[in-house]
Motif scaffolding. Sequence first.
Motif, PDB file in Angstrom:
ATOM      1  N   ALA A  22      17.818  10.451  18.935  1.00 22.82           N
ATOM      2  CA  ALA A  22      17.862  10.748  17.503  1.00 22.82           C
ATOM      3  C   ALA A  22      18.732  11.971  17.271  1.00 22.82           C
ATOM      4  N   GLY A  23      19.321  12.052  16.089  1.00 23.18           N
ATOM      5  CA  GLY A  23      20.160  13.183  15.745  1.00 23.18           C
ATOM      6  C   GLY A  23      21.611  12.773  15.584  1.00 23.18           C
ATOM      7  N   GLU A  24      22.398  13.662  15.078  1.00 19.20           N
ATOM      8  CA  GLU A  24      23.818  13.415  14.836  1.00 19.20           C
ATOM      9  C   GLU A  24      24.613  13.721  16.100  1.00 19.20           C
ATOM     10  N   LEU A  78      20.015  17.968  15.846  1.00 21.96           N
ATOM     11  CA  LEU A  78      18.830  17.451  15.170  1.00 21.96           C
ATOM     12  C   LEU A  78      18.698  18.092  13.793  1.00 21.96           C
ATOM     13  N   THR A  79      18.324  17.275  12.813  1.00 24.59           N
ATOM     14  CA  THR A  79      18.211  17.773  11.437  1.00 24.59           C
ATOM     15  C   THR A  79      16.777  18.087  11.046  1.00 24.59           C
ATOM     16  N   SER A  80      15.793  17.684  11.844  1.00 27.78           N
ATOM     17  CA  SER A  80      14.399  17.998  11.529  1.00 27.78           C
ATOM     18  C   SER A  80      13.591  17.971  12.814  1.00 27.78           C
ATOM     19  N   GLU A  81      12.393  18.594  12.772  1.00 28.59           N
ATOM     20  CA  GLU A  81      11.512  18.605  13.944  1.00 28.59           C
ATOM     21  C   GLU A  81      10.962  17.218  14.247  1.00 28.59           C
ATOM     22  N   ASP A  82      10.963  16.315  13.247  1.00 24.06           N
ATOM     23  CA  ASP A  82      10.470  14.959  13.482  1.00 24.06           C
ATOM     24  C   ASP A  82      11.331  14.212  14.500  1.00 24.06           C
ATOM     25  N   GLN A  83      12.569  14.655  14.735  1.00 27.18           N
ATOM     26  CA  GLN A  83      13.466  13.963  15.659  1.00 27.18           C
ATOM     27  C   GLN A  83      13.304  14.434  17.105  1.00 27.18           C
ATOM     28  N   ARG A 112      19.841  18.427  21.098  1.00 30.31           N
ATOM     29  CA  ARG A 112      19.339  17.622  22.221  1.00 30.31           C
ATOM     30  C   ARG A 112      20.524  17.381  23.161  1.00 30.31           C
ATOM     31  N   VAL A 162      12.013  11.663  19.416  1.00 32.99           N
ATOM     32  CA  VAL A 162      12.657  10.360  19.251  1.00 32.99           C
ATOM     33  C   VAL A 162      13.914  10.332  20.117  1.00 32.99           C
TER      34      VAL A 162
END
Length: 998
Positions: free
Chosen positions: A128-130, A117-122, A88, A125
């Motif tokens: 979100a993410g690292e 991002l570590t998953s599609e759920d983020q 992102r 959001v």
Amino acid sequence: MRFHRLVLQAIGPFAGRHEVDFDALSVSGLFLLNGPTGAGKSTLIDAVEFALYGARDELKERMVSGHAAPGAEPFVELVFSNSRGMFRVVRTPEHERPKQRGSGTTRVNGTARLFRLTSEDQIAVPDAGEPVTSSAAETGAAILELVQLSREQFTQTVVLPQGKFATFLTTPPDARAKVLQDVFGTEIYDLTQERLREAATAARQRLEAHLGALRSAATHMWKVGSGEDLPEITPTTDLAHLVALAGTLAAAAGARHSAAMEALSRASATARAAAAAAEGARELADNLTRRRDALTRLAALDAEGTAIDALRARVARADAAGALGPALEAYGAATRDAATASAGLAREVASARRRGCGLADAFEDDAALGALRDGLVEECAGIRRALPAALGLAEAHQAQQAAHALVARLESERTARQADLADVVDRRRTLESEIGTLADARADLAAASAAHEQARALRTDARTLAALQRDREVAATRLTEAVSASRAALERATHLQGAWLDSLAGELASGLQPGAPCPVCGSDAHPRPATRPADAPSRADVQRARDRAAAAEEEAARRQAEHSRADARVIDHLARLEGRDPDEVEAIHAAAETRLRRAREAEERTTEIRVALDELAVREASVRSALADVADGLPGARAGAAEADARAETLSREVDSARGSHATVAEALADAEARLAHVTAVREARALAHAASERLESTARQLAEQCAHLGFATPAAAQAAAMEPAARAEARARIEEYEADRAAQEARLREPSIAGLTGDEDPRLEEHRARVAAAQETEQAAAAAEGDAHRVQETCSAALADLGRSISAYHAAVEEASPVLRMERVARGENERHTSLSNWVLLRRFDEVLGAANRRLGTMSDGRYELVRTEDRESGRRHRRGGLALEIRDHHIGRGRSPHSLSGGETFYTSLSLALGLADVVSDEAGGVELGTLFVDEGFGSLDQTTLGNVMEVLHGLGRNGRAVGIVSHVGELKSQIAEQVEVRRLPAGGSTIVVHA
């Protein structure tokens, strides 16, 4: 690369916040961006480009929306993915915002942040993410590394905006080669070609150096063996014949040395026998000395035995005391619990007395406490019964006040409105002031994110360092083993070389014939010809030993390189840590997390305050509307005032009785309930203190029982017997050392060389020394006689060995250099077409691109056009990258045409075919740039109905193959052909909005 989600706010004609879900739009693989000309369709693609690369110069002035409300922050957020993961990027352009204090505006610099991002759920959001980086410069560099395309290459292969669609079709071959090289990652072949050139130059230099060393060794051998000069040696010289001649010279020197060697051998045998007898006498003397030392040490250990026995008893007593550890800990815990409960009871009693709960001495008596509590319960119940009257009185007063206040408000409407407005303004200023106090914390968010990322990287380095140090230790062990093996192999090869040279004389003598002259000395008499030992190594044996030595040396070099790399990694991580230990690193990371959390909390609080300010604005409008309706209720309010006065008087008497000295019934009830709560808390604290006291007595009894069981009169005696772990370990170590020393001395006396001795033996050392001296004198005389012959033979052997090593090194260098030189000529383009390795790879990739493009171009042009690669010219100019020029084969006229001769519509679909072909080949390449999403922003209006249908057939086929294609067009016919659409609409007040149909 595939796009998943685009969010923008206050960008171009879009004043509000808009979101585009590309995953939903790409279900069928094809979606349409439509709307009136100038409404902002291209702005969406500009937003994608801006998110990845920032604003182009021509877009900076119109990137920020002029229709947005003052203070609205412009930003673009893009979620994309490729083979390296999902990311992102959030980017804001440079813009003006209202000052927080005073009037006017202030300039805000552009920002950029990147998240993994570590998953599609983020995906949906925000934030979100690292976090990867929060610096605009670092974000730009990171994205270039991720997508592997510059802005220009991106607009030629992924996003094809207005005015740039045909760039890749008409760009010069050299620029086209740069695009192909970056897209396919073929720069490795240029690097390989350069590395081969450097390696070939170094190989030629090494060959020349080895040949010079060979000439020097051969010249030296000839001068030592014959005193004559050697003819010039070139790479074509027969080196085997040269070695044979040198061996003949060395063999002659060896024959002259043989006689002297035999005499020396006999003298040496006599000296060795005398030395062996002397060594036996010395060993007997040493064993007698060791026997005396062992007996002396045992006597000393016997004297120390009593102290050791006492120390054993002391350790056993300490072990027994250690068994009481859990009981002592339980007793200590019970003591602390009892003290805590007693202190808690004292606090509750003091608090209840300060509150004035009534019975001063009741806190020491459970019965008195119970009676006091029951009385307070009844008091609370009586007050609660008066609550309905209090509530009714309040309602009566409110009705009365409302009726009279209504008339007053109508008479002073202006004054009342100003008062309400002043209240709203005061609250707004309070909230704005709070925003100001949060500004520093919010401004620190980017720096805090960067500091947190640095701290996280530092912690990763600290946790990695231990593993790297272990790797370095393993590499050091392997290096030591490899060096030892290399030395052993070299010694073996040297030994075989010497043995082979020693056997050459016998090999030469085997060919002598009676009466024929010797090829070495010329004599036709051969009184003592040399013989070749049966176990003498062959030349092949020597060569194999050399090969093994060379392989072992290469292995040692490889292990040395591995150890150097492991050591460099450890040093690098130590440098990154800058002397910090793991605890310091963890502390830095914790501080960075705290700083980041505070900055984010300030950001969230600022958002809450802005929402509250919006609510205050709504409230002001509501107050103005309500005041207009007050006049309609004035007659009814006056009639109800008299009734409210009578009812308030009746209820007031009942309330006064219940509230007593308090201002309200609620206050009276609160006071009674508070006193009841204090009394209840005292009862509970007394129960806890009593339970803690009982536990203390129980643990004390259990501790006393365990002390008695283990032989201790009191817990204090057990504590006195206890020893610190270090002292107890030291005592045990002393006992073990004593026992080990005694066992060692007893074992020494049992050794076979000592056990049979009585102590009375006489080694007669002086007699043996005299015999050794005489034998050595004889040996030295024989050695002096052998000296001259030995020096001549040794000089020849050394020169011959040096020549053999030089020849072997030269052969090895030739063998090593041959593949490098051959590969360098191939990569350089030493072929009929003079095509280098890097250019050949680009030609093959370009042929694949043209093949994929022509499959679609044939459909779009009804078989008329075909893209053809030409060798070296395009538009009449020769280019450095030969073979990457383009020509359009027109099958209607049967000849080729320049790409510049195509019409607008023909250029559009030809360029589209070429772009799609490039995307096809790239997506098939392992490790290449992924082109999963493609935008087309022009050209459809220039197509006739038949060609438009052909082009749409091709684009629909892309969607079925897993690629997403976005078409930007206002052509009406496309709306009925494409279900998924992003519609851009103009707003009456100016600007545009987005409606997504997916």
